[in-house]
Design an enzyme around this catalytic site. Structure first.
Site, mmCIF file in Angstrom:
data_model
loop_
_atom_site.group_PDB
_atom_site.id
_atom_site.type_symbol
_atom_site.label_atom_id
_atom_site.label_comp_id
_atom_site.label_asym_id
_atom_site.label_seq_id
_atom_site.Cartn_x
_atom_site.Cartn_y
_atom_site.Cartn_z
ATOM 1 N N CYS A 137 0.897 -1.127 0.109
ATOM 2 C CA CYS A 137 0.126 -0.105 0.156
ATOM 3 C C CYS A 137 0.804 1.373 -0.079
ATOM 4 O O CYS A 137 0.515 2.074 -0.908
ATOM 5 C CB CYS A 137 -1.105 -0.179 1.226
ATOM 6 S SG CYS A 137 -0.185 -0.162 2.780
ATOM 7 N N HIS B 88 -2.555 1.089 7.005
ATOM 8 C CA HIS B 88 -3.004 0.988 5.580
ATOM 9 C C HIS B 88 -3.216 2.611 5.034
ATOM 10 O O HIS B 88 -3.735 3.470 5.653
ATOM 11 C CB HIS B 88 -4.246 0.311 5.239
ATOM 12 C CG HIS B 88 -4.641 -0.040 3.762
ATOM 13 N ND1 HIS B 88 -3.943 -0.834 3.046
ATOM 14 C CD2 HIS B 88 -5.349 0.540 3.107
ATOM 15 C CE1 HIS B 88 -4.284 -0.840 1.842
ATOM 16 N NE2 HIS B 88 -5.381 0.023 1.793
ATOM 17 N N HIS C 37 -5.759 2.032 -4.326
ATOM 18 C CA HIS C 37 -4.843 1.369 -3.462
ATOM 19 C C HIS C 37 -4.285 0.061 -3.755
ATOM 20 O O HIS C 37 -5.119 -0.743 -4.721
ATOM 21 C CB HIS C 37 -5.491 1.207 -1.921
ATOM 22 C CG HIS C 37 -6.687 0.290 -1.716
ATOM 23 N ND1 HIS C 37 -6.864 -0.367 -0.485
ATOM 24 C CD2 HIS C 37 -7.755 0.168 -2.644
ATOM 25 C CE1 HIS C 37 -8.028 -1.190 -0.725
ATOM 26 N NE2 HIS C 37 -8.331 -0.948 -1.997
#
Length: 342
Positions: free
Chosen positions: A258, A306, A318
């Protein structure tokens, strides 16, 4: 990484659900969550999905720790190399001064009048000798200046070597930390993959769809203005990465985790972001989610483990988790902890 999913409503009664959920999934859920193997099938299914979510979340947090340790190790490696280069240059300076004093000693020896001060060249303790030589007034002005420079140079060299040694020791410790974090990530991912594999195909598909909008194709980004020209370039780069695989610890161009995707996308816009999601959230100015614009970084969970890029129309791009490619997802797929404008 998709989290806080709600179970999909299939409309099946409880007896049919029992035939859909495999015994392997129930057993895996019982093992990982502590639920009894003979628990209600629907409860077991929800426990299995929750367990996958938990394991993937733990893996992602470990991945960011791995990235942080790797980034620190690289910084320490560069520090050690600079210290070693500086030590080499300082050693050259010490050698030149020793050569100069050696030349003076050689000339004096040939005339039979070698100055005792030049015994410094054979001394392992220049500071002590200089104190004695100065007290005995045996050091000439030129030699005294050279000897003083030599003393300072030797002290600087010793300090530089100590710094290099410290950096190398820190580097070894950080390399060990990288290895530990890598093992943690791999362990969590193995457990999650086993649990996912134990679910029937329908259940695996519902796990991946649980937090999706269900809308096919790309979001409508017409008329959406980015936060800046560099943000526009970063969004364009992130869109180029759509469909590429999640690879933990990777920052492109063939695969990403990520934070690696965010770092790579902004690098294409000429902006250097830090490596971890926790550091990236502080790489710019924080704005409310209601004011998010394309290119803003959206950090998730309280620990920012994240991160994704807002692209407009309520969507982010993402890298979700292993097995799921870079894609669009709703900005509200997980609890948002911050929005950062670069």
């Amino acid at each position: 990484m998709v989290s806080h999913r709600r179970p999909t409503q299939s409309g099946l009664n409880r007896s049919v659900r029992a035939t859909v959920l495999s015994a392997a999934a129930a057993t895996a859920a019982a093992t990982l969550t502590g639920a009894p193997a003979n628990a209600d099938p629907q409860d077991a299914r929800e426990s299995a999905v929750a367990a996958v979510d938990r394991l993937l979340g733990e893996a992602e947090r470990a991945t960011e720790r791995y990235n942080e340790a790797g980034e620190r190790a690289e910084s320490l490696r560069q520090d050690a190399e600079r210290a070693q280069d500086r030590a080499a240059r300082e050693q050259e300076g010490v050698n030149r001064m020793r050569d100069e004093l050696g030349a003076i000693a050689g000339a004096q020896y040939r005339t039979g009048s070698i100055d005792p001060a030049l015994a410094l060249l054979l001394s392992s303790d220049p500071d002590t000798y200089l104190e004695r030589a100065a007290a005995l007034d045996r050091v000439g002005a030129r030699q005294s200046l050279t000897l003083d420079k030599l003393r300072r140079a030797q002290r600087a060299l010793a300090q530089t070597r100590a710094e290099a040694g410290h950096a190398l020791a820190e580097l070894e410790r950080d390399r060990a930390a990288v290895t530990r974090h890598k093992r943690t990530v791999e362990s969590r991912l193995r457990q999650a993959r086993r649990l996912l594999a134990s679910l029937p195909p329908q259940e695996r598909a519902s796990f991946d769809r649980a937090s999706r909008t269900g809308r096919d194709g790309e979001p409508d980004l017409s008329g959406v203005a980015p936060g800046s020209p560099r943000a526009m370039s970063a969004v364009a780069a992130a869109r180029q990465a759509l469909g590429r695989p999640y690879v933990w610890g990777a920052n492109g161009p063939s695969g990403f985790d990520c934070s690696g995707l965010m770092q790579w996308a902004y690098a294409q816009a000429g902006v250097a972001l830090p490596r971890t999601s926790q550091a990236q959230r502080y790489a710019g100015r924080m704005v409310p989610l209601s004011q998010a614009r394309p290119g803003d970084l959206v950090a998730y969970r309280a620990d920012a483990s994240h991160i994704g890029m807002y692209v407009g129309d309520g969507q982010v791009i993402h890298a979700p988790y292993p097995g799921a490619p870079v894609r669009y997802d709703p900005v509200g797929m997980m609890p948002v902890s911050s929005v950062t404008r670069i």
